[in-house]
Scaffold this active site. Sequence first.
Site, mmCIF file in Angstrom:
data_model
loop_
_atom_site.group_PDB
_atom_site.id
_atom_site.type_symbol
_atom_site.label_atom_id
_atom_site.label_comp_id
_atom_site.label_asym_id
_atom_site.label_seq_id
_atom_site.Cartn_x
_atom_site.Cartn_y
_atom_site.Cartn_z
ATOM 1 N N CYS A 67 0.840 -1.213 0.000
ATOM 2 C CA CYS A 67 0.000 0.000 0.000
ATOM 3 C C CYS A 67 0.871 1.259 0.000
ATOM 4 O O CYS A 67 1.594 1.525 0.961
ATOM 5 C CB CYS A 67 -0.900 -0.048 1.226
ATOM 6 S SG CYS A 67 -1.727 1.488 1.639
ATOM 7 N N CYS A 70 0.115 3.727 2.824
ATOM 8 C CA CYS A 70 0.613 3.182 4.099
ATOM 9 C C CYS A 70 2.093 3.522 4.268
ATOM 10 O O CYS A 70 2.535 3.870 5.366
ATOM 11 C CB CYS A 70 0.428 1.664 4.150
ATOM 12 S SG CYS A 70 -1.292 1.133 4.072
#
Length: 141
Positions: A67, A70
Amino acid sequence: MSDDELDEIRQKKREQIESKIRGDGAGTAQEASDAPSEPIYVNGASELNETVSKYDVVLVDFYADWCGPCKMLEPTVEQLAANTDAAIAKVDVDQNQQLAAQYQVRGVPTLLLFADGEVAEQIVGVRGYDDLEGLINAHLA
């Protein structure tokens, strides 16, 4: 968890209980200073429950290695761990799918703020350091 870690936890709890009995308040000050200065990597519901019960305020970062947002949030989370009295936990949703489902994590990054053992806030997406620090400070006693 090793025997040494369990003994350390037992000793801290014993000191807190003795402090409450004496009424000197030392257990509370010790507990606040014990928040780790680095994120705690949690694997499973029992580890998360243990972390949430051990600290008054816990910010949990549900993330995935693949991600992009993230990865953008990671330095902020590390900085929060170093600079706040809250414990910061990280949960890899790919390794902990049941745990993510339990807390209704549908997208990453998702941040859950636990205060006194209960979910107080849920944030989806990347937020800045100041926003997250303010959120944590609002729940610190």
